[in-house]
Design an enzyme around this catalytic site. Structure first.
Site, PDB file in Angstrom:
ATOM      1  N   CYS A   2       0.844  -1.195   0.000  1.00 56.45           N
ATOM      2  CA  CYS A   2       0.000   0.000   0.000  1.00 56.45           C
ATOM      3  C   CYS A   2       0.878   1.244   0.000  1.00 56.45           C
ATOM      4  O   CYS A   2       1.996   1.223   0.507  1.00 56.45           O
ATOM      5  CB  CYS A   2      -0.948   0.099   1.196  1.00 56.45           C
ATOM      6  SG  CYS A   2      -1.981  -1.333   1.427  1.00 56.45           S
ATOM      7  N   TRP A  75      -3.005  -2.479  -1.584  1.00 60.20           N
ATOM      8  CA  TRP A  75      -2.790  -3.877  -1.938  1.00 60.20           C
ATOM      9  C   TRP A  75      -3.496  -4.665  -0.843  1.00 60.20           C
ATOM     10  O   TRP A  75      -3.103  -4.620   0.324  1.00 60.20           O
ATOM     11  CB  TRP A  75      -1.293  -4.205  -1.963  1.00 60.20           C
ATOM     12  CG  TRP A  75      -1.021  -5.594  -2.435  1.00 60.20           C
ATOM     13  CD1 TRP A  75      -0.955  -6.023  -3.730  1.00 60.20           C
ATOM     14  CD2 TRP A  75      -0.760  -6.752  -1.627  1.00 60.20           C
ATOM     15  NE1 TRP A  75      -0.687  -7.375  -3.777  1.00 60.20           N
ATOM     16  CE2 TRP A  75      -0.562  -7.844  -2.499  1.00 60.20           C
ATOM     17  CE3 TRP A  75      -0.685  -6.978  -0.266  1.00 60.20           C
ATOM     18  CZ2 TRP A  75      -0.289  -9.133  -2.044  1.00 60.20           C
ATOM     19  CZ3 TRP A  75      -0.419  -8.261   0.196  1.00 60.20           C
ATOM     20  CH2 TRP A  75      -0.215  -9.321  -0.692  1.00 60.20           C
ATOM     21  N   ASN A 101      -0.767   1.394   5.976  1.00 62.32           N
ATOM     22  CA  ASN A 101      -0.003   0.399   5.229  1.00 62.32           C
ATOM     23  C   ASN A 101       0.542  -0.579   6.255  1.00 62.32           C
ATOM     24  O   ASN A 101       1.262  -0.175   7.155  1.00 62.32           O
ATOM     25  CB  ASN A 101       1.150   1.110   4.490  1.00 62.32           C
ATOM     26  CG  ASN A 101       2.185   0.144   3.954  1.00 62.32           C
ATOM     27  OD1 ASN A 101       1.860  -0.999   3.635  1.00 62.32           O
ATOM     28  ND2 ASN A 101       3.424   0.592   3.854  1.00 62.32           N
ATOM     29  N   GLY A 102       0.180  -1.870   6.128  1.00 60.24           N
ATOM     30  CA  GLY A 102       0.670  -2.856   7.092  1.00 60.24           C
ATOM     31  C   GLY A 102      -0.452  -3.785   7.502  1.00 60.24           C
ATOM     32  O   GLY A 102      -1.491  -3.859   6.840  1.00 60.24           O
ATOM     33  N   GLU A 487      14.698 -17.549 -12.410  1.00 59.43           N
ATOM     34  CA  GLU A 487      14.329 -16.143 -12.628  1.00 59.43           C
ATOM     35  C   GLU A 487      13.485 -15.995 -13.900  1.00 59.43           C
ATOM     36  O   GLU A 487      12.502 -15.251 -13.924  1.00 59.43           O
ATOM     37  CB  GLU A 487      15.610 -15.289 -12.678  1.00 59.43           C
ATOM     38  CG  GLU A 487      15.419 -13.820 -12.966  1.00 59.43           C
ATOM     39  CD  GLU A 487      14.537 -13.069 -11.978  1.00 59.43           C
ATOM     40  OE1 GLU A 487      14.175 -13.626 -10.939  1.00 59.43           O
ATOM     41  OE2 GLU A 487      14.175 -11.916 -12.286  1.00 59.43           O
ATOM     42  N   LYS A 491       9.669 -14.546 -13.999  1.00 57.03           N
ATOM     43  CA  LYS A 491       9.256 -13.395 -14.822  1.00 57.03           C
ATOM     44  C   LYS A 491       8.023 -13.763 -15.630  1.00 57.03           C
ATOM     45  O   LYS A 491       7.080 -12.991 -15.715  1.00 57.03           O
ATOM     46  CB  LYS A 491      10.375 -12.975 -15.799  1.00 57.03           C
ATOM     47  CG  LYS A 491      11.556 -12.252 -15.222  1.00 57.03           C
ATOM     48  CD  LYS A 491      11.281 -10.889 -14.663  1.00 57.03           C
ATOM     49  CE  LYS A 491      10.859 -10.964 -13.227  1.00 57.03           C
ATOM     50  NZ  LYS A 491      11.825 -10.921 -12.189  1.00 57.03           N
ATOM     51  N   GLU A 494       4.784 -14.170 -13.394  1.00 58.09           N
ATOM     52  CA  GLU A 494       4.197 -13.002 -12.745  1.00 58.09           C
ATOM     53  C   GLU A 494       3.567 -12.004 -13.714  1.00 58.09           C
ATOM     54  O   GLU A 494       2.620 -11.328 -13.348  1.00 58.09           O
ATOM     55  CB  GLU A 494       5.154 -12.312 -11.768  1.00 58.09           C
ATOM     56  CG  GLU A 494       6.380 -11.678 -12.336  1.00 58.09           C
ATOM     57  CD  GLU A 494       7.245 -11.036 -11.218  1.00 58.09           C
ATOM     58  OE1 GLU A 494       8.439 -10.878 -11.455  1.00 58.09           O
ATOM     59  OE2 GLU A 494       6.719 -10.678 -10.163  1.00 58.09           O
TER      60      GLU A 494
HETATM   61  O1  M6R Z   1      12.330  -5.509  -2.924  1.00 57.77           O
HETATM   62  P1  M6R Z   1      12.811  -6.913  -2.810  1.00 57.77           P
HETATM   63  O2  M6R Z   1      13.973  -7.214  -3.687  1.00 57.77           O
HETATM   64  O3  M6R Z   1      13.082  -7.314  -1.382  1.00 57.77           O
HETATM   65  O4  M6R Z   1      11.581  -7.787  -3.287  1.00 57.77           O
HETATM   66  C1  M6R Z   1      11.614  -9.178  -3.267  1.00 57.77           C
HETATM   67  C2  M6R Z   1      10.527  -9.765  -4.122  1.00 57.77           C
HETATM   68  O5  M6R Z   1       9.273  -9.358  -3.660  1.00 57.77           O
HETATM   69  C3  M6R Z   1      10.666  -9.369  -5.591  1.00 57.77           C
HETATM   70  O6  M6R Z   1      11.915  -9.713  -6.099  1.00 57.77           O
HETATM   71  C4  M6R Z   1       9.573 -10.050  -6.438  1.00 57.77           C
HETATM   72  O7  M6R Z   1       9.776 -11.423  -6.472  1.00 57.77           O
HETATM   73  C5  M6R Z   1       9.557  -9.461  -7.849  1.00 57.77           C
HETATM   74  N1  M6R Z   1       8.219  -9.105  -8.211  1.00 57.77           N
HETATM   75  C6  M6R Z   1      10.064 -10.373  -8.884  1.00 57.77           C
HETATM   76  O8  M6R Z   1      10.005  -9.829 -10.152  1.00 57.77           O
END
Ligand code: M6R
Length: 614
Positions: A2, A75, A101-102, A487, A491, A494
């Site tokens: 959020c 969110w 937020n939280g 990875e 990608k 998501e």
């Molecule tokens: O900000 P961060 O690197 O800690 O975030 C970790 C994951 O939430 C982030 O890498 C997430 O998996 C991405 N959406 C991947 O593309």
């Protein structure tokens, strides 16, 4: 997650709040809302399901006047994304409005108590419970909003960044934080509030990062007043923040993700600047210079991270173990924090995070700290919570990443991990001079080679059209390429919502190969290197089951190219640097498939950029 924005001053608050929400939309985009107090002292609250643009449509022809306001982009955690659950939430008297937020973990207990006292609720959220609690505390004790927030928060378990308005006092916003970020911008007789500095920097570069457990009273015409939960007065630390606003725009690209993929050659140059010196054949990493003893004498390194950052950590493990011969463990931060880990002051924990705000990674850091471990952060967002909670660290310096799918942050993280491994090896003398120079030289050439890979964009875009209707994908690789397979699969899932899995290529025969048939696209990272022959055998196994192979190969490849259905040729580099090149075509493949499917690439469903809830 959020995003929170707030404004108090002499401008119209609404445009400031809307612009700020757009900057924070990466944090969530299920619903949006705004609360304003107009010149007549009336509190207007508008909220709707959907994005900030939906909120703008919703308020057309409504009164959005007022020079004080708070706003929110959500969110969803508690309650589905609809307008009833959207923030701001108002108290029963409709005097207070609050954005949050939280997660309030004990909201059900508090709600039960308030229900027993006759309070009514219009939403399923934990946030509405909080605003009602504040009002209950305020009314029953005849308190100012500032004091009521302080007392109410003592009853709360969980994570929060909040901003609250009281229509009886239209010159004041009260904000507080615990485990969720909050920044206050200090202007000329005006104040701004943001979940990060991006909604603020356009107006002022003077900011105060509220610390955990702090509550601030922001009053027009007065200095900031900050206390902690125990009412101890805190001195606000006003810092200067640098921000390039141009980097928050798409710069002619249709999506932030594509822009960020194409920025990678420049990002890696920025990331290496001042750190990699080919002429002197040295790497300089200030964290290693400043904390040499601690780092060189570590019993082991423990990497904690989530998602893409965790994938970077897997590559970091190989780099550090191979260059420095220090054992490295890689943990999901979310698992580590509840694993009762065997860790003490002899260990170094490396926390990797693009946003620097990931709740699980922050919690893993706190746990490791409590056990005496030394903490090293690798982050992108300057001034975010993780760099502020670690003893040392290295920024990746790739600039703001807006697309929810992480791209340039991944290659930035891998670059910093490579430099870290080299810096440690330089001190420990664990690499031959010859190999050290070879890696250094080759690292320096990566940006140019990345540009060559990006020239393949059109070829990959054409390839993507073939797979628009695929339901499943397998990605496989070995060694340094295994995390790249993970990875690539992440990608794709998501942003295109296609089911995809990454596997170590040799593991296929232990089960997953049962999935392979003529319908199954299999992306193989098969660049030249020590495991090439082994990968050839793995590709043969897929071919024998009629799987459709898309192979990422080194330019001039003769063997796999003849076996694969499609090949993507990338320039040759050292095996340990391969991920910096092989990841790019996978980012582009995911991107173009998602575009062909008409998906919202930058804001995929159910996701947010900054995961500030556990
Ligand atoms: O900000 P961060 O690197 O800690 O975030 C970790 C994951 O939430 C982030 O890498 C997430 O998996 C991405 N959406 C991947 O593309």
């Amino acid at each position: 997650m959020c995003g929170i924005v707030g404004y108090i001053g002499n401008r119209d608050a609404y445009p400031v709040l809307i612009k700020g929400l757009k900057r924070l939309e990466y944090r969530g985009y299920d619903s949006a809302g705004v609360a304003l107090i107009n010149a007549q002292g009336q509190l207007d609250v508008y909220k709707t399901k959907g994005k900030v643009a939906d909120l703008e449509n919703f308020v057309v022809e409504k009164d959005v006047s007022g020079t004080i306001g708070i706003a929110h982009t959500r969110w969803a955690t508690h309650g589905e994304p609809n307008s009833a659950n959207a923030h701001p939430h108002v108290s029963s008297s409709r005097n207070l409005a609050l954005v949050h937020n939280g997660i309030i973990e004990n909201y059900a207990t508090i709600k039960a108590k308030l229900l027993a006292k006759g309070y009514k609720f219009c939403s399923e959220t934990d946030t509405e419970v909080l605003v009602q609690l504040i009002e209950y505390v305020q009314i029953s004790n005849h308190l100012s909003l500032f004091k009521a927030v302080q007392l109410a928060l003592r009853q709360v378990i969980g994570a929060y960044a909040i901003a609250v308005l009281d229509k009886k006092n239209p010159k004041e916003i009260v904000v507080a934080r615990k485990s969720s970020p909050l920044v206050i911008g200090v202007g000329d007789n005006e104040y701004f509030v943001g979940s990060d500095a991006s909604p603020i920097v356009e107006y002022t570069n003077k900011v105060v990062y509220l610390k955990d457990g702090e509550i601030a009273c922001i009053t027009l015409g007065k200095d900031l007043e900050i206390v902690n939960l125990n009412n101890v007065k805190m001195v606000p630390e006003i810092k200067d923040v640098e921000f390039n606003l141009g980097k928050l725009e798409k710069g002619g690209y249709p999506h932030f993700m594509l822009k960020e993929v194409f920025e990678q050659p420049d990002c890696i140059i920025d990331c290496m600047r001042g750190r990699v010196n080919v002429e002197s054949q040295k790497v300089l990493l200030s964290a290693v210079i400043d904390h040499k003893d601690k780092l060189l004498n570590a019993r082991r390194f423990i990497i904690v991270a989530c998602g893409t950052s965790w994938h970077a950590g897997l590559i970091g493990k190989r780099l550090i173990e191979s260059f420095c011969r220090i054992p490295v463990e890689v943990n999901y931060a979310s698992e580590f924090r509840y694993s009762d880990p065997l860790i003490d002051e002899r260990d170094v924990v490396i926390a990797i995070s693009q946003s620097g705000e990931t709740a699980d990674t922050l919690a893993a850091i706190e746990l490791a700290k409590s056990k005496g471990a030394f903490i090293y952060g690798i982050c992108n967002a300057i001034g975010s919570s993780i760099p502020r909670s670690t003893e040392t660290g290295s920024y990746i310096h790739v600039g703001p990443e807006i697309g929810v799918a992480s791209t340039k942050a991944f290659t930035g993280q891998v670059t910093v991990l490579t430099i870290l491994a080299l810096a440690l090896a330089q001190e420990k003398h664990t690499m031959t001079k010859e190999l050290f120079i070879k890696v250094l030289d080759e690292l320096n050439r990566i940006p140019e080679k990345m540009k060559e890979v990006l020239y393949l964009d059109q070829q990959i875009s054409n390839l993507a059209k073939i797979f628009t209707y695929a339901h499943n994908f397998i990605y496989m690789g070995r060694g340094y390429s295994y995390p790249v397979a993970l990875e690539g699969a992440l990608k794709l899932k998501e942003i295109s919502y296609i089911h995809a899995e990454g596997y170590p290529a040799a593991e296929m025969k232990h089960g997953p190969i049962a999935l392979v048939d003529i319908e199954m696209p299999v992306v193989v990272i098969a660049t030249s290197g020590s495991l090439y022959e082994k990968v050839v055998s793995n590709v043969q196994e897929i071919k024998a089951r009629k799987g459709r192979i898309i192979a990422i190969v080194t330019k001039g490849d003769q063997v796999i190219s003849k076996m694969a259905d499609w090949i993507i040729e990338i320039p040759e580099t050292l095996e340990c640097l391969d991920p910096l090149l092989t990841t790019l075509p996978l980012q582009l493949l995911a991107y173009h498939i998602a575009v062909c499917k008409g998906m919202n690439v930058d804001q995929p469903r159910n996701l947010a950029k900054s995961v500030t809830v556990e």
